[in-house]
Design a protein around this motif. Sequence first.
Motif, PDB file in Angstrom:
ATOM      1  N   LYS A  67      35.470  22.250  19.778  1.00 40.62           N
ATOM      2  CA  LYS A  67      34.926  23.611  19.892  1.00 40.62           C
ATOM      3  C   LYS A  67      34.888  24.350  18.560  1.00 40.62           C
ATOM      4  O   LYS A  67      34.712  25.553  18.533  1.00 40.62           O
ATOM      5  CB  LYS A  67      35.760  24.421  20.883  1.00 40.62           C
ATOM      6  N   HIS A 104      29.321  33.358  32.447  1.00 39.84           N
ATOM      7  CA  HIS A 104      30.776  33.519  32.358  1.00 39.84           C
ATOM      8  C   HIS A 104      31.408  32.808  33.550  1.00 39.84           C
ATOM      9  O   HIS A 104      31.120  33.136  34.695  1.00 39.84           O
ATOM     10  CB  HIS A 104      31.162  34.996  32.359  1.00 39.84           C
ATOM     11  N   THR A 106      34.826  31.893  35.671  1.00 39.47           N
ATOM     12  CA  THR A 106      36.176  32.398  35.871  1.00 39.47           C
ATOM     13  C   THR A 106      36.681  31.903  37.222  1.00 39.47           C
ATOM     14  O   THR A 106      36.071  31.026  37.838  1.00 39.47           O
ATOM     15  CB  THR A 106      36.204  33.948  35.717  1.00 39.47           C
ATOM     16  N   SER A 113      39.121  41.932  41.611  1.00 39.29           N
ATOM     17  CA  SER A 113      39.328  42.839  40.498  1.00 39.29           C
ATOM     18  C   SER A 113      38.054  42.959  39.641  1.00 39.29           C
ATOM     19  O   SER A 113      37.683  44.056  39.218  1.00 39.29           O
ATOM     20  CB  SER A 113      40.517  42.330  39.694  1.00 39.29           C
ATOM     21  N   HIS A 143      41.145  28.388  34.948  1.00 35.55           N
ATOM     22  CA  HIS A 143      41.872  29.462  35.634  1.00 35.55           C
ATOM     23  C   HIS A 143      42.066  29.213  37.128  1.00 35.55           C
ATOM     24  O   HIS A 143      42.827  29.908  37.768  1.00 35.55           O
ATOM     25  CB  HIS A 143      41.139  30.789  35.448  1.00 35.55           C
TER      26      HIS A 143
HETATM   27  C1  HQG Z   1      39.229  37.258  33.589  1.00 35.98           C
HETATM   28  C2  HQG Z   1      38.366  29.182  25.617  1.00 35.98           C
HETATM   29  C3  HQG Z   1      40.457  40.153  36.616  1.00 35.98           C
HETATM   30  C4  HQG Z   1      38.167  36.455  32.873  1.00 35.98           C
HETATM   31  C5  HQG Z   1      37.000  29.228  26.202  1.00 35.98           C
HETATM   32  C6  HQG Z   1      38.981  35.248  32.419  1.00 35.98           C
HETATM   33  C7  HQG Z   1      36.511  30.608  25.911  1.00 35.98           C
HETATM   34  C8  HQG Z   1      39.300  39.412  34.792  1.00 35.98           C
HETATM   35  C9  HQG Z   1      40.367  35.840  32.181  1.00 35.98           C
HETATM   36  C10 HQG Z   1      37.735  31.388  25.546  1.00 35.98           C
HETATM   37  C11 HQG Z   1      38.638  40.648  34.671  1.00 35.98           C
HETATM   38  C12 HQG Z   1      40.734  35.939  30.737  1.00 35.98           C
HETATM   39  C13 HQG Z   1      37.929  32.545  26.482  1.00 35.98           C
HETATM   40  C14 HQG Z   1      38.953  41.648  35.613  1.00 35.98           C
HETATM   41  C15 HQG Z   1      37.918  39.374  33.119  1.00 35.98           C
HETATM   42  N1  HQG Z   1      39.854  41.359  36.557  1.00 35.98           N
HETATM   43  N2  HQG Z   1      40.197  39.170  35.745  1.00 35.98           N
HETATM   44  N3  HQG Z   1      38.375  42.846  35.585  1.00 35.98           N
HETATM   45  N4  HQG Z   1      37.787  40.597  33.629  1.00 35.98           N
HETATM   46  N5  HQG Z   1      38.822  38.647  33.792  1.00 35.98           N
HETATM   47  O1  HQG Z   1      41.321  32.865  28.585  1.00 35.98           O
HETATM   48  O2  HQG Z   1      36.782  33.748  29.072  1.00 35.98           O
HETATM   49  O3  HQG Z   1      39.907  26.801  24.432  1.00 35.98           O
HETATM   50  O4  HQG Z   1      41.207  35.304  27.860  1.00 35.98           O
HETATM   51  O5  HQG Z   1      37.127  36.126  33.755  1.00 35.98           O
HETATM   52  O6  HQG Z   1      36.154  28.248  25.692  1.00 35.98           O
HETATM   53  O7  HQG Z   1      38.538  32.303  30.205  1.00 35.98           O
HETATM   54  O8  HQG Z   1      40.717  29.088  23.783  1.00 35.98           O
HETATM   55  O9  HQG Z   1      39.146  34.215  28.615  1.00 35.98           O
HETATM   56  O10 HQG Z   1      39.052  34.293  33.440  1.00 35.98           O
HETATM   57  O11 HQG Z   1      35.597  30.681  24.892  1.00 35.98           O
HETATM   58  O12 HQG Z   1      39.164  27.820  22.289  1.00 35.98           O
HETATM   59  O13 HQG Z   1      40.345  37.165  32.733  1.00 35.98           O
HETATM   60  O14 HQG Z   1      38.821  30.496  25.631  1.00 35.98           O
HETATM   61  O15 HQG Z   1      38.318  28.705  24.329  1.00 35.98           O
HETATM   62  O16 HQG Z   1      40.992  34.640  30.269  1.00 35.98           O
HETATM   63  O17 HQG Z   1      38.138  32.085  27.807  1.00 35.98           O
HETATM   64  P1  HQG Z   1      40.769  34.220  28.772  1.00 35.98           P
HETATM   65  P2  HQG Z   1      38.102  33.067  29.026  1.00 35.98           P
HETATM   66  P3  HQG Z   1      39.604  28.065  23.660  1.00 35.98           P
END
Ligand code: HQG
Length: 187
Positions: A67, A104, A106, A113, A143
Amino acid sequence: MKKDKEKNYRRISKFLSLVLRHQPEKIHLTMDENGWVSVSQLLSNMNKFQHKIGMELLEEVVETNEKKRFAFNEDKTKIRANQGHSVQVDLAYTAKTPPEILYHGTAIKFTDSIYKTGLQKKKRHHVHLSKDFETAEKVGRRHGQLVVFEINTTKMVAENFKFFKSENGVWLVEEIPVKFLKEIHRD
Ligand code: HQG
């Protein structure tokens, strides 16, 4: 790549993510306001803290990372994570016009939420978006049971939301209000 080698690269990459995005203090690193850390300090402190690594191995981990999580400066004296920080850093992103559709991924457990407050950046600096469904699927499954949202960026741009692209092709935005979210897949 050989299995053991791959495993070792993954282990180092995880550790680099930890110290370059979240906890530089864990091995006493000094990080500047743009997220850069001295390569010689990184190598020497990793070795002090029992993570055996030299410049050659570090370069290989950075180059082969699927990545492109990390980047060197031009003369390879500094290194930083391309995105994903929880510590305060300014990566000096410039706003860019995104593809019309972004995704996105999730977990279903978050959707109650999400449908109340929209997508929020949580611990990171931005909400992360993918340019294709498959990537969003992978990100989401980390997740739990998967749900994928499609985001029509044209509408958001028309309402003045700014999009940024990280070095490694991840699209970033401050938040996504509920009205821009279209659920297109649920496991
Ligand atoms: C969720 C990896 C409840 C959001 C990937 C996510 C990506 C909510 C989680 C990068 C919400 C945060 C980021 C709300 C958002 N209520 N949950 N209102 N709003 N969320 O890990 O997007 O391997 O911080 O949907 O490739 O999963 O680290 O973000 O599920 O680019 O290099 O809160 O991480 O890259 O989780 O992943 P994260 P993400 P790396």
